[in-house]
Design a protein around this motif. Sequence first.
Motif, PDB file in Angstrom:
ATOM      1  N   ILE A  51      21.275 -36.009 -59.196  1.00 30.13           N
ATOM      2  CA  ILE A  51      21.505 -34.605 -58.587  1.00 30.13           C
ATOM      3  C   ILE A  51      22.329 -33.587 -59.412  1.00 30.13           C
ATOM      4  CG2 ILE A  51      22.028 -33.517 -56.509  1.00 30.13           C
ATOM      5  CD1 ILE A  51      19.560 -35.003 -56.116  1.00 30.13           C
ATOM      6  N   GLU A  52      23.308 -34.105 -59.868  1.00 27.36           N
ATOM      7  CA  GLU A  52      24.294 -33.319 -60.726  1.00 27.36           C
ATOM      8  C   GLU A  52      23.714 -32.746 -62.035  1.00 27.36           C
ATOM      9  OE1 GLU A  52      28.554 -33.536 -62.955  1.00 27.36           O
ATOM     10  OE2 GLU A  52      27.637 -35.440 -62.255  1.00 27.36           O
ATOM     11  N   ARG A  53      22.847 -33.920 -62.727  1.00 25.50           N
ATOM     12  CA  ARG A  53      22.175 -33.252 -63.734  1.00 25.50           C
ATOM     13  C   ARG A  53      20.923 -32.280 -63.379  1.00 25.50           C
ATOM     14  NH1 ARG A  53      21.601 -37.741 -65.660  1.00 25.50           N
ATOM     15  NH2 ARG A  53      19.123 -38.485 -65.134  1.00 25.50           N
ATOM     16  N   ALA A  54      20.557 -32.370 -62.216  1.00 26.10           N
ATOM     17  CA  ALA A  54      19.393 -31.251 -62.018  1.00 26.10           C
ATOM     18  C   ALA A  54      19.758 -30.080 -61.672  1.00 26.10           C
ATOM     19  CB  ALA A  54      18.556 -31.816 -60.638  1.00 26.10           C
ATOM     20  N   VAL A  55      20.960 -30.288 -61.003  1.00 24.97           N
ATOM     21  CA  VAL A  55      21.806 -29.026 -60.899  1.00 24.97           C
ATOM     22  C   VAL A  55      22.095 -28.165 -61.781  1.00 24.97           C
ATOM     23  CG1 VAL A  55      23.851 -27.898 -59.650  1.00 24.97           C
ATOM     24  CG2 VAL A  55      22.703 -29.624 -58.424  1.00 24.97           C
ATOM     25  N   ILE A  56      22.313 -28.460 -63.052  1.00 25.88           N
ATOM     26  CA  ILE A  56      23.057 -27.933 -64.094  1.00 25.88           C
ATOM     27  C   ILE A  56      21.569 -27.506 -64.885  1.00 25.88           C
ATOM     28  CG2 ILE A  56      23.710 -28.536 -66.563  1.00 25.88           C
ATOM     29  CD1 ILE A  56      25.477 -30.825 -65.533  1.00 25.88           C
TER      30      ILE A  56
END
Length: 720
Positions: free
Chosen positions: A634-639
């Motif tokens: 999720i963190e990578r996707a938000v970036i």
Amino acid sequence: MRNINVFLGSQSFTIMNDSIPFDTVNQWLVEELPYEVIWFNENGKIVYANNLFFKKLGYRKSELDQLSIFDLNSTVTEEEWQEHWNSVQENRIVNFKDTHRRKDGKLYEVEVFAQFFSNNGKSYISAIINEITESSFYRNLLNHAERLTRVGGWKLNLQDGSLIVTEEALKIIKVDDKEELLPGNIIHRFKNGSEYQGLLKGLMRSAQAYDVVLETNEKPSRYIRSAGQAILKGKKIFKIIGAYQDVTELQERQNALRLYKDILDNAEDLVYVYNRQGKLIHYSNSVAKVLGFTRKELDNFSIYDLDSSITPEWWSEHMDDIAKNKVLRFEWVVGRKDGTKFQADITANHISFEGEDLNCAVIRDITGRKQRESDLFNAFEEIRSLKKQLEQENEYLQTEIKRNINFDNIICTSESYAKVLKEVEKVAKTDTTVLITGESGTGKELLANGIHQNSQRNQRPLIKVNMATLPNELIESELFGHKKGAFTGATAEKIGKFSLADEGTIFLDEIGEMPLELQSKLLRVLQEGEFDPLGSNKTKKVDVRVIAATNRNLDEMVEKGQFREDLYYRLNVFPIHNIPLRERKEDIPLLAQFFLEKYSTKAGKAFRKISKKTIDKFMEYPFPGNIRELENLIERAVILEEGTTLFPGSWLPANNGNGNADTTLKTFEQVQKDHIVRVLKHTKGRVSGPNGAASILGMKDKTLFAKMKRLGIERQTVYK
């Protein structure tokens, strides 16, 4: 033949021989003199010593050829020895006091008689040595103690670290152990400890004497006068001496007098000075102004004229209380000349002047303050009522929230995980040791935190230790602490994690990584509640609840001899298995939404929800890295992505439930290894950095390197 005159203390002997009569002299000294006898040549080498020398200093006779003045006195330089040789040669006999060192390094004070003589063209110094350690120090100390009243003395030998302290010094500092007076310990007993530390350093390093008054950390605090001086040998400091004196009474009097002067300068307050008979002997200008009396009237007044309710008996007791307590503070009603009255705050200070007790009373009108206090009291009563109502509402809301998210920070809707939390809830109220097992990334630390927060120990800390991130040689020190000098690099005392967790809880993560040789020490803490810090000969008692966690199979480790069986049974009193994310898939949408909101806010993005296709992808994926992997995705996707809804993208794992996954049952360690290798291939072998494997896996670089080493993974081969 030539005669040789040898002086032994107060006796002299004539030797009729051309050569040094070692055998004869040796027999003389052993039989007749209770002193050490040593002969030196011009280079400082010891050419002869009697039996008492070897007995006192601990050397063997066979070591004589290797000994010199520099072994006996390590502070002497070659230049100083040459000056000493020339002095004895010139004066023939020299008497002085010195400090010598035994073979074991211990120092002792001596008185030396040195005699110069020559034989067969060679010159020597014959030294007769008498130990005076005890008599010298205690004689001087007693002489000082007799001259000073209630003064405690101490002496610190910088050569061997030995400390001598008088009983009076222990009484003044209020300790029983003399070690508390060592520089590193004593500074913590004073409010201005850093300043005192600087003075002690200056004394030990550059012989800067000091004489200061220090305030203690006690309640009530005391004032201690501390003086220190260095004892030099040549230009070297080898001892420091000091004294402590309780000067609390004197300091408080000075403080009271300073207060008196400050108050007199404040024209708004009424200031009176009375003697024991109640006579008003001094007053501030504000007294006449506020009370309405003339100065002529006040000059003839006593306390009984100003307040008719006061009796001589009450005044006498009041003065006694002030003399005893130095300062009294109370509220009173003060009358004016016109008969009106006002509420006052009175501070009565004791002053001793020319042998007479004086009462310096400072009076402040608090009528306005009392009115404000009344208004505030009424307001606080209303606030208290509203607060009670709010607390009841908050308690209800917290209960409802905990039903939904379980233990504040654990997100859960699945029945399977609710069973795990039920076990946590049951064991939390006890002091039972808990072993949490499960794959990496399942949130074992959250369970440990939930156990602690719902236990009776929640007012004390939860101390967390990850065994996998600590080098083996530092684990013992980290857990149990060490004393200064316990090992190379131990330059200061360290408090271990078990001491920090006393009366609280300690969480030992990755317990399977604990070295076998330290497991017995942990077992002792579990069984006896005690341990010995490194370098200490004192056993420390602790009351600590232990929660351990591991992603390894401890049963197999016990069979292979890699983990103690008895320790395993002590840890496994209440086992809790934290299930992987693939076994609680109902929680995936809720967890994903939580992480989306968390990282959107942090990144300043506008994401509000996750698309159904993305959720479907998540539900198909096995998540070998569990919740930690989901969070990192999720963190990578938000970036990488933009918008208000998170749709599928390249950030999703390549193997996303497409049916090509290997369904062969594997051991947990093999699953771990495969997943780490897959992530390393994705990062082309890169471990560190924001796009490295450690970041994707949600662990520290050191932890990943340790796992790679244990699982036999090499970076240079994983993506060939």
